[in-house]
Design a protein around this motif. Sequence first.
Motif, mmCIF file in Angstrom:
data_model
loop_
_atom_site.group_PDB
_atom_site.id
_atom_site.type_symbol
_atom_site.label_atom_id
_atom_site.label_comp_id
_atom_site.label_asym_id
_atom_site.label_seq_id
_atom_site.Cartn_x
_atom_site.Cartn_y
_atom_site.Cartn_z
ATOM 1 N N SER A 135 0.870 -1.166 0.000
ATOM 2 C CA SER A 135 0.000 0.000 0.000
ATOM 3 C C SER A 135 0.912 1.222 0.000
ATOM 4 O O SER A 135 1.720 1.386 0.912
ATOM 5 C CB SER A 135 -0.866 -0.026 1.263
ATOM 6 O OG SER A 135 -1.577 1.176 1.400
ATOM 7 N N LYS A 161 -1.052 -1.102 -4.500
ATOM 8 C CA LYS A 161 -2.258 -0.332 -4.162
ATOM 9 C C LYS A 161 -1.817 1.090 -3.885
ATOM 10 O O LYS A 161 -0.855 1.307 -3.154
ATOM 11 C CB LYS A 161 -2.921 -0.969 -2.946
ATOM 12 C CG LYS A 161 -3.709 -0.047 -2.023
ATOM 13 C CD LYS A 161 -4.390 -0.842 -0.922
ATOM 14 C CE LYS A 161 -4.578 -0.027 0.344
ATOM 15 N NZ LYS A 161 -5.132 -0.849 1.445
ATOM 16 N N LYS A 163 -3.042 5.033 -2.651
ATOM 17 C CA LYS A 163 -4.086 5.790 -1.964
ATOM 18 C C LYS A 163 -4.575 6.872 -2.910
ATOM 19 O O LYS A 163 -3.771 7.496 -3.632
ATOM 20 C CB LYS A 163 -3.517 6.431 -0.700
ATOM 21 C CG LYS A 163 -3.132 5.405 0.368
ATOM 22 C CD LYS A 163 -4.360 4.782 1.014
ATOM 23 C CE LYS A 163 -3.969 3.861 2.154
ATOM 24 N NZ LYS A 163 -5.146 3.277 2.818
ATOM 25 N N ASP A 188 -7.209 2.795 -2.972
ATOM 26 C CA ASP A 188 -7.924 2.855 -1.695
ATOM 27 C C ASP A 188 -8.256 4.307 -1.391
ATOM 28 O O ASP A 188 -7.359 5.151 -1.290
ATOM 29 C CB ASP A 188 -7.026 2.272 -0.586
ATOM 30 C CG ASP A 188 -7.734 2.174 0.771
ATOM 31 O OD1 ASP A 188 -8.905 2.592 0.875
ATOM 32 O OD2 ASP A 188 -7.103 1.668 1.716
ATOM 33 N N ASN A 190 -10.227 5.351 1.286
ATOM 34 C CA ASN A 190 -10.520 5.624 2.697
ATOM 35 C C ASN A 190 -11.681 6.623 2.842
ATOM 36 O O ASN A 190 -11.570 7.637 3.540
ATOM 37 C CB ASN A 190 -9.275 6.122 3.440
ATOM 38 C CG ASN A 190 -8.230 5.029 3.642
ATOM 39 O OD1 ASN A 190 -7.172 5.052 3.020
ATOM 40 N ND2 ASN A 190 -8.528 4.055 4.480
ATOM 41 N N ASP A 238 -13.419 -2.088 3.348
ATOM 42 C CA ASP A 238 -12.466 -2.148 4.459
ATOM 43 C C ASP A 238 -13.206 -1.631 5.697
ATOM 44 O O ASP A 238 -13.814 -2.410 6.448
ATOM 45 C CB ASP A 238 -11.224 -1.308 4.089
ATOM 46 C CG ASP A 238 -10.205 -1.141 5.220
ATOM 47 O OD1 ASP A 238 -10.497 -1.531 6.368
ATOM 48 O OD2 ASP A 238 -9.106 -0.585 4.980
ATOM 49 N N LYS A 262 -9.213 -6.995 8.343
ATOM 50 C CA LYS A 262 -8.196 -6.540 9.303
ATOM 51 C C LYS A 262 -8.626 -7.088 10.647
ATOM 52 O O LYS A 262 -9.697 -6.723 11.152
ATOM 53 C CB LYS A 262 -8.134 -5.012 9.363
ATOM 54 C CG LYS A 262 -7.512 -4.365 8.136
ATOM 55 C CD LYS A 262 -7.523 -2.861 8.236
ATOM 56 C CE LYS A 262 -6.884 -2.235 6.999
ATOM 57 N NZ LYS A 262 -7.223 -0.793 6.883
ATOM 58 N N GLY A 290 -3.508 -4.114 6.275
ATOM 59 C CA GLY A 290 -2.461 -3.747 7.226
ATOM 60 C C GLY A 290 -2.786 -2.403 7.838
ATOM 61 O O GLY A 290 -3.588 -1.637 7.288
ATOM 62 N N MET A 291 -2.204 -2.131 8.990
ATOM 63 C CA MET A 291 -2.397 -0.843 9.664
ATOM 64 C C MET A 291 -1.045 -0.352 10.174
ATOM 65 O O MET A 291 -0.938 0.100 11.311
ATOM 66 C CB MET A 291 -3.387 -0.994 10.817
ATOM 67 C CG MET A 291 -4.818 -1.310 10.359
ATOM 68 S SD MET A 291 -5.655 0.094 9.627
ATOM 69 C CE MET A 291 -6.101 0.993 11.099
ATOM 70 N N LEU A 292 -0.018 -0.470 9.320
ATOM 71 C CA LEU A 292 1.321 -0.002 9.690
ATOM 72 C C LEU A 292 1.766 -0.637 11.003
ATOM 73 O O LEU A 292 2.299 0.040 11.886
ATOM 74 C CB LEU A 292 1.338 1.536 9.794
ATOM 75 C CG LEU A 292 0.689 2.315 8.642
ATOM 76 C CD1 LEU A 292 0.635 3.805 8.963
ATOM 77 C CD2 LEU A 292 1.442 2.105 7.325
ATOM 78 N N TYR A 322 8.921 -0.252 6.800
ATOM 79 C CA TYR A 322 8.355 0.650 7.812
ATOM 80 C C TYR A 322 9.360 1.123 8.859
ATOM 81 O O TYR A 322 9.295 2.254 9.309
ATOM 82 C CB TYR A 322 7.206 -0.050 8.565
ATOM 83 C CG TYR A 322 6.144 -0.609 7.657
ATOM 84 C CD1 TYR A 322 5.001 0.125 7.373
ATOM 85 C CD2 TYR A 322 6.295 -1.861 7.052
ATOM 86 C CE1 TYR A 322 4.024 -0.372 6.522
ATOM 87 C CE2 TYR A 322 5.323 -2.370 6.202
ATOM 88 C CZ TYR A 322 4.198 -1.623 5.940
ATOM 89 O OH TYR A 322 3.237 -2.114 5.096
HETATM 90 O O1 OSB Z 1 -7.005 1.731 4.669
HETATM 91 O O2 OSB Z 1 -5.768 0.043 4.450
HETATM 92 C C1 OSB Z 1 -5.971 1.158 4.930
HETATM 93 C C2 OSB Z 1 -2.877 2.304 6.849
HETATM 94 C C3 OSB Z 1 -3.462 2.965 7.900
HETATM 95 C C4 OSB Z 1 -4.827 3.076 7.950
HETATM 96 C C5 OSB Z 1 -5.613 2.507 6.949
HETATM 97 C C6 OSB Z 1 -5.035 1.815 5.907
HETATM 98 C C7 OSB Z 1 -3.637 1.747 5.840
HETATM 99 C C8 OSB Z 1 -2.916 1.122 4.752
HETATM 100 C C9 OSB Z 1 -1.519 0.670 5.055
HETATM 101 O O3 OSB Z 1 -3.331 1.056 3.624
HETATM 102 C C10 OSB Z 1 -1.309 -0.782 4.938
HETATM 103 C C11 OSB Z 1 0.037 -1.160 5.509
HETATM 104 O O4 OSB Z 1 1.009 -1.058 4.766
HETATM 105 O O5 OSB Z 1 0.112 -1.566 6.685
#
Ligand code: OSB
Length: 369
Positions: A135, A161, A163, A188, A190, A238, A262, A290-292, A322
């Motif tokens: 991402s 992917k 943003k 994505d 969001n 998501d 997630k 993922g959420m970093l 990261y």
């Molecule tokens: O929407 O998937 C998401 C990161 C933080 C909050 C939301 C999202 C994301 C990512 C990062 O897309 C995915 C990653 O590399 O961990």
Amino acid sequence: MKIEAITLREIQMPLLHFFETSFGRLYSRRILLVTVHSEGIDGWGESVVGEDPFYSSEWIDSAWPTLTQYLIPALLGKRIESARECAHLFAKVRAHRMAKAALENALWDAEATQKQQPLWKLLGGTRREIPCGVSIGIQDSVEQLLEKIQIELAAGYRRIKIKVKPGWDVNVLERVRSRWADITLSCDANSAYTLDQVEHLRKFDQFNLLMIEQPLWDDDIYYHARLQKELRTSICLDESIVSARSAAFAAETAACRIVNVKVGRVGGFSEALKIHDLCQAHSIPVWCGGMLETGIGRAHNIALSTLQNFSLPGDVSASKRYWKEDIIDPEVEVSAQGMIAVSDQPGTGYRVKADLIEKLTVRKETLRA
Ligand code: OSB
Ligand code: MG
């Protein structure tokens, strides 16, 4: 397993590169870790709560008191047969799924270690390696984005992917596609769009995207179903999928053709497994978001990704994308073929670096039975 004590801690870790989504730019992470102490075993969990209530209404400073005042007291002193059966202990607390997941997943982690079984097997997984995507956040310029994509493709990642948000979307996708006509590409949003932008969103159809993730409101399913009827591109949900029930709603209304799972967003492994099964029954492929995360959450994402219906590359990528140094050993590595090999070791197969975690800790609280 008798739950004797639980430790909460916040660690702070700067990101190697900022991460920007439609709701903002992030330079450093505040990470909430949970350790369950039981009969000489430590089980670890990581909450996916963010630094702000932007992706979700939960954030680190809502999760902390929810854990100390409600969720941890519901678990302390209890004898647990299996982590899978624990969600009911937390059910009285509405939502707060990211807080619940950190605790439930620490129990799964402890149970796998106690049973000397790989976590992925305990979850019912079968894959021995998992396909990886990346991402890539919004950059300062399209040139910088193209450079990043080039690096990730060269590293072997199987899906890119990006943003998107109004002003950084069709123009950017056009540049990416004109350079790479054939890569597996998705985007994505969001929740950056509304249904009255359907004519604009229709322009995304020309880019042969694998999916468009969460174009509309974070809590919406109905309008996504209306939008999916208007688009050729598959919608992936998501934010909207917070439970097996919301996944059922999405499946029954055809609001999406793909689901991003997630484990933290849905309250823990037990709910994630239900969503996996439900989507499979509806022929909806899923992938692991993922959420970093640091290595602890990342290792849990890898274990979850071994389940059969995780058939699309996830957002689970290498630690070194990261962090200068991850908090697990070995770090998560991705092969030149864009795969992560799944360990046969008991637990996650990754050792937690307790000394490093101690150094990074800025806040810590232990509650005892
Ligand atoms: O929407 O998937 C998401 C990161 C933080 C909050 C939301 C999202 C994301 C990512 C990062 O897309 C995915 C990653 O590399 O961990
Ligand atoms: Mg997303």
